[in-house]
Design an enzyme around this catalytic site. Sequence first.
Site, PDB file in Angstrom:
ATOM      1  N   ASP A  50       0.733  -1.175  -0.119  1.00 56.12           N
ATOM      2  CA  ASP A  50       0.235   0.014   0.043  1.00 56.12           C
ATOM      3  C   ASP A  50       0.849   1.361  -0.030  1.00 56.12           C
ATOM      4  O   ASP A  50       1.661   1.591   0.874  1.00 56.12           O
ATOM      5  CB  ASP A  50      -0.832   0.107   1.318  1.00 56.12           C
ATOM      6  CG  ASP A  50      -1.630  -1.209   1.343  1.00 56.12           C
ATOM      7  OD1 ASP A  50      -1.059  -2.339   1.395  1.00 56.12           O
ATOM      8  OD2 ASP A  50      -2.848  -1.196   1.760  1.00 56.12           O
ATOM      9  N   ASN A  88     -10.355  -1.680   0.234  1.00 53.44           N
ATOM     10  CA  ASN A  88     -11.460  -1.151   0.734  1.00 53.44           C
ATOM     11  C   ASN A  88     -11.562   0.272   0.793  1.00 53.44           C
ATOM     12  O   ASN A  88     -12.712   0.741   0.993  1.00 53.44           O
ATOM     13  CB  ASN A  88     -11.597  -1.785   2.538  1.00 53.44           C
ATOM     14  CG  ASN A  88     -10.330  -1.202   3.105  1.00 53.44           C
ATOM     15  OD1 ASN A  88      -9.156  -1.085   2.866  1.00 53.44           O
ATOM     16  ND2 ASN A  88     -10.483  -0.481   4.291  1.00 53.44           N
ATOM     17  N   HIS A  89     -10.712   1.046   0.682  1.00 55.48           N
ATOM     18  CA  HIS A  89     -10.544   2.487   0.270  1.00 55.48           C
ATOM     19  C   HIS A  89     -10.845   2.869  -1.330  1.00 55.48           C
ATOM     20  O   HIS A  89     -10.548   4.153  -1.587  1.00 55.48           O
ATOM     21  CB  HIS A  89      -9.234   3.197   1.008  1.00 55.48           C
ATOM     22  CG  HIS A  89      -9.464   3.346   2.347  1.00 55.48           C
ATOM     23  ND1 HIS A  89     -10.355   4.013   3.203  1.00 55.48           N
ATOM     24  CD2 HIS A  89      -8.361   2.543   3.338  1.00 55.48           C
ATOM     25  CE1 HIS A  89     -10.112   3.605   4.481  1.00 55.48           C
ATOM     26  NE2 HIS A  89      -9.040   2.881   4.617  1.00 55.48           N
ATOM     27  N   HIS A 140      -6.249  -8.398  -0.255  1.00 56.64           N
ATOM     28  CA  HIS A 140      -6.390  -7.225   0.650  1.00 56.64           C
ATOM     29  C   HIS A 140      -7.427  -7.612   1.795  1.00 56.64           C
ATOM     30  O   HIS A 140      -8.452  -7.426   1.756  1.00 56.64           O
ATOM     31  CB  HIS A 140      -7.124  -6.082  -0.253  1.00 56.64           C
ATOM     32  CG  HIS A 140      -6.836  -4.634   0.398  1.00 56.64           C
ATOM     33  ND1 HIS A 140      -5.629  -4.062   0.417  1.00 56.64           N
ATOM     34  CD2 HIS A 140      -7.661  -3.644   1.183  1.00 56.64           C
ATOM     35  CE1 HIS A 140      -5.776  -2.872   0.964  1.00 56.64           C
ATOM     36  NE2 HIS A 140      -6.886  -2.711   1.553  1.00 56.64           N
TER      37      HIS A 140
END
Length: 279
Positions: free
Chosen positions: A8, A67-68, A155
């Site tokens: 990330d 998730n973002h 993820h």
Amino acid sequence: MRFAFFGDVIGRSGRESVADHLPALRRRLGLEFVVINAENAAAGFGITENTARELFDSGADCLTLGNHAWDQKEALTYIIREPRLVRPLNYPALTYAPGRGAQMFETDAGRRVLVINLLGRVHMDALDDPFSSVDRELEACPLGSAADAVIIDMHAEATSEKMAMGHFCDGRASLVVGTHTHVPTADAQILTGGTAYQTDAGACADYDSVIGNQKEEPLRRFTTRISGGRYKPAEGPATLCGVFVETDDATGLARRIEPIRIGGRLSQTVPSLETVAGE
């Protein structure tokens, strides 16, 4: 085939670490393909066209999300125009999620690379089963025949769920690697079926932080249970964290996997990478 996956990217510091180190790494390691998880690239939350362009210009061939994915609303339309951006595959069938969760790429050498992005369900968003979702993709595009390499970004929050995914895909993928928890794990290995695996690639972030965020707000919330504002990415020198994988050209399965950590607080010498560069 030699490729790399980087964890990330968090904010400007993370993007700068990619720009500073990736071009030289591509040359030194002979990387044919590079995947970066970029769901935190825009100020720590989501991705924008401009931040994605920075990473592509630095040498990324594909950006995965998590998730973002939709924290920056422009991503909802940008992903339709940009096939190199891959979001989680396992959105519910009745949910309109733009873009794609699996994408085939062709390298300059003509090799086919399938990239799949999955979102875990333990302590995460309530999406469909990632195991059945990835199973369908792997059945439709077998490694070694339809694809020369298969890279899976899991993820997820729980290490057990990531490990289970690694074993579920063992022998059918070149690499299963975890993202989201931002701390590089020490378990880089080749599973019994030939799939390279690491529970978490780590983050491209300033590690003088709490998982890439400035320390003050997380500490405030942990010690007082009161929010004082938004999380903000730490802005010091970032460490570029990821994994290097070399595969067998005939099968697409892994021959070696090595962690990469360059710059910042976690920088370390990895002699095996220097050996690769000299081959």
